[in-house]
Design a protein around this motif. Structure first.
Motif, PDB file in Angstrom:
ATOM      1  N   SER A  55      -2.508   0.426  -4.323  1.00  8.62           N
ATOM      2  CA  SER A  55      -2.116  -0.877  -3.788  1.00  8.62           C
ATOM      3  C   SER A  55      -1.661  -1.777  -4.926  1.00  8.62           C
ATOM      4  O   SER A  55      -2.324  -1.841  -5.975  1.00  8.62           O
ATOM      5  CB  SER A  55      -3.284  -1.532  -3.043  1.00  8.62           C
ATOM      6  N   HIS A  94       0.864  -1.184   0.000  1.00  6.66           N
ATOM      7  CA  HIS A  94       0.000   0.000   0.000  1.00  6.66           C
ATOM      8  C   HIS A  94       0.906   1.240   0.000  1.00  6.66           C
ATOM      9  O   HIS A  94       1.720   1.430   0.912  1.00  6.66           O
ATOM     10  CB  HIS A  94      -0.912  -0.005   1.215  1.00  6.66           C
ATOM     11  N   LYS A 139      -6.625   0.680   4.263  1.00  9.82           N
ATOM     12  CA  LYS A 139      -5.504   0.348   3.383  1.00  9.82           C
ATOM     13  C   LYS A 139      -4.292   1.256   3.605  1.00  9.82           C
ATOM     14  O   LYS A 139      -3.158   0.788   3.707  1.00  9.82           O
ATOM     15  CB  LYS A 139      -5.942   0.465   1.917  1.00  9.82           C
ATOM     16  N   TYR A 140      -4.514   2.550   3.681  1.00 11.75           N
ATOM     17  CA  TYR A 140      -3.408   3.494   3.548  1.00 11.75           C
ATOM     18  C   TYR A 140      -3.078   4.271   4.822  1.00 11.75           C
ATOM     19  O   TYR A 140      -2.244   5.183   4.780  1.00 11.75           O
ATOM     20  CB  TYR A 140      -3.737   4.503   2.440  1.00 11.75           C
TER      21      TYR A 140
END
Length: 573
Positions: free
Chosen positions: A43, A26, A252-253
């Motif tokens: 990603s 990521h 995710k980030y």
């Protein structure tokens, strides 16, 4: 109100935060100007190195900050007085060298100021380290690459909120940061993630315990990934251009974004947290080598020759002048002998006072040992007036670890005992890192359990046990033997088993043959006395014969376990 950085200093530069987990990379790319501006978040598969290198080249990234695995991170939170950022950075680097575990190499530890709630003039600092593990390859040799830990990245996202947490069910990693009215606590844990429900309960328990230790309420919704308050999310959205607050994007980030926020080199006291490396930094070339290279220049060589000739002429005069100054200094020293004597007397009194105020190290170590229940092994103890008590060790169960924490608080010599890190081991035990404040070091306390009047057999197996055999039932936690001795008979003979017609007190000869194998049906048919006897025979035989072959030793261990389970379940009664 916390800020990402002041408006002074140089701007520009593109930084990329990289978080690798669950087979994915990521990436968050951001540009630093007057404020951070997110350029792109993407990603990629972890094996697709070519696409990642093209992405970094496309956006002209000048620095990459990678997030070390949370399962390999350790951290501690301390308060420091205000000061110049450069001085604070140097101080926190030295503090990290002293306070973090010795297993963390110097190039994998750092200390820096992190955003937190306001508690007067003092600032909150994090000491963090990355435990040794398999080295990771460079993403690209053309771009500067540094590392930061997951707790440091999470601290940058928390801002001035009271609570922030990160959980990854795939690796079982948990990071919890709670900021209370008096102190901030950061914990890193790892729990087995096979049972999803049990893992969620462990995560909820870790957050509640940390919040309680920090004296705040846990009001965050338990979830996978990032757990952050709405106030912190709004603060990030106001400070970072292009920030997205939807949960899927943050899951995710989030850590990659936290690593990017550590890349602002204008904040000298914070940027040190993003200065970790896989291997020690390559030392610069030696001064002698650089000097020889410079002498290849003819003009530099001429200047060096002229300086050498001047030295030949001036050094003798300088040496004579130095001797004159030395004689003057010695003359002044003789004239000030009385002042020196008074100064030495004052210094001696100062040392005497310092000696009186030292901590009673031996007593404090005895107090810590007396508070440790049977089953807790203390591997490393650090004591200091400034930092208090720091303990590293292993407990057989989490209940015994909690009992150790409670016993330390009961002594009144120590207070605020806090479990900073606990991690389950493959053998069922728990490794831990605990700290406490020293409040009354000279207070006399008694051990929680006085073992001085007991034999080793009684400590290990319970009342009535001897070094040769024991009587009573086997039960309780961890199969500890408990029970009482048999009362003396009416004829006054001593308690214990006897053979027919033999009242001799001489010990029975020890057999060198291992006990015969037992089947599950045979164990199920035994009465209580037979269960106890067979359990003792196999247990003591294995202890007296450490040179048994592996097959026989494994069989005896399995039979001991089955007999213990049978007796614990009330069998044979």
């Amino acid at each position: 109100m916390s800020r990402l950085g002041n408006q002074e200093g140089r701007s520009g530069g593109v930084c990329a935060g990289v978080d690798e987990r669950a087979g994915q990379v990521h990436v968050v790319i951001a540009r630093l100007g007057e404020a951070w501006s997110i350029v792109e978040g993407r990603s990629l598969p972890i094996e697709d190195k070519a696409s990642l290198e093209n992405l970094l080249t496309q956006h002209h990234v000048t620095r990459v900050i990678r997030v070390a695995p949370a399962t390999q991170s350790v951290c501690r939170v301390v308060s420091v007085p205000p000061g110049q950022p450069e001085q604070q950075a140097s101080t926190l680097t030295l503090l990290a060298e002293a306070e973090l575990p010795e297993t963390v190499p110097s190039h994998r530890r750092a200390g820096g100021i992190v955003p937190d709630v306001v508690r007067g003039p003092e600032r909150t600092a994090m000491l963090t380290g990355w435990l040794p593990a398999s080295s990771s390859a460079l993403l690209t040799a053309e771009i500067r690459e540094d590392w930061a830990t997951a707790p440091a990245a999470l601290a940058m996202l928390k801002r001035d909120a009271a609570l922030a947490a990160w959980a990854d069910p795939t690796s079982g990693a948990m990071v919890v940061i709670c900021a209370g009215p008096r102190r901030t606590i950061c914990r890193t844990l790892r729990e087995v993630a096979d049972d999803r429900h049990a893992w969620r309960k462990a995560l909820e328990s870790a957050i509640e315990e940390t919040a309680k230790a920090a004296e705040i309420r846990s009001e965050v919704e338990i979830a996978d990934g990032l757990m952050l308050s709405d106030a912190a999310v709004r603060a990030l959205a106001g400070e970072i251009k292009g920030f997205r607050s939807d949960p899927a994007w943050l899951e995710k980030y989030a850590l990659a974004l936290g690593a990017v926020l550590l890349g602002d080199e204008r904040q000298a006291a914070t940027a040190t947290l993003a200065g970790l490396s896989v291997e020690p930094r390559v030392a610069p070339r030696a001064p002698g080598v650089r000097m020889i290279e410079r002498l290849h220049d003819a003009r530099v060589a001429m200047w060096v020759l002229a300086a050498a000739l001047a030295g030949v002429l001036l050094i003798p005069m300088g040496a004579a002048y130095a001797r004159l100054l030395l004689l003057d200094m010695r003359t002044q020293r003789l004239a000030g002998t009385q002042d020196k004597t008074e100064e030495i007397t004052r210094t001696a009194k100062l040392y005497e006072e310092l000696d009186k105020q030292r901590l009673p190290m031996t007593k404090l170590l005895a107090d810590v040992a007396g508070a440790a229940p049977v089953g807790v092994v203390v591997e490393n103890v650090r004591l200091s007036k400034e930092q208090g008590l720091s303990v590293l060790g292993t407990a057989e169960t989490r209940e015994k670890l909690n009992a150790f924490q409670a016993n330390l608080n009961k002594t009144r010599v120590l207070s605020r005992a806090t479990i900073n890190r606990s991690e389950a081991t493959s053998s069922g035990g728990v490794t831990f890192d605990m700290t406490a404040q020293i409040t009354q070091p000279h207070l006399s306390v008694k051990p929680i359990e006085d073992l001085g009047g007991k034999s080793l057999a009684e400590v290990l197996y319970g009342e009535g046990a001897t070094n040769d055999a024991f009587s009573g039932a086997v039960g309780g936690e961890n199969g500890r033997r408990t029970g009482t001795r048999r009362p003396p008979s009416a004829t006054g003979s001593s308690s214990g088993p006897t053979t027919s017609g033999d009242t001799s007190r001489r010990p029975t000869p020890v057999s060198t043959e291992p006990p015969s194998p037992l089947t599950d049906a045979a164990i199920a048919a035994m009465d209580r006395a037979t269960l106890t006897k067979e359990f003792a025979n196999r247990r003591t035989f294995g202890q007296r014969n450490p040179g048994l072959d592996q097959t026989t030793k494994q069989r005896l261990d399995d039979e001991v376990r089955k007999l213990r389970e049978r007796m614990s379940a009330g069998g044979g009664s």
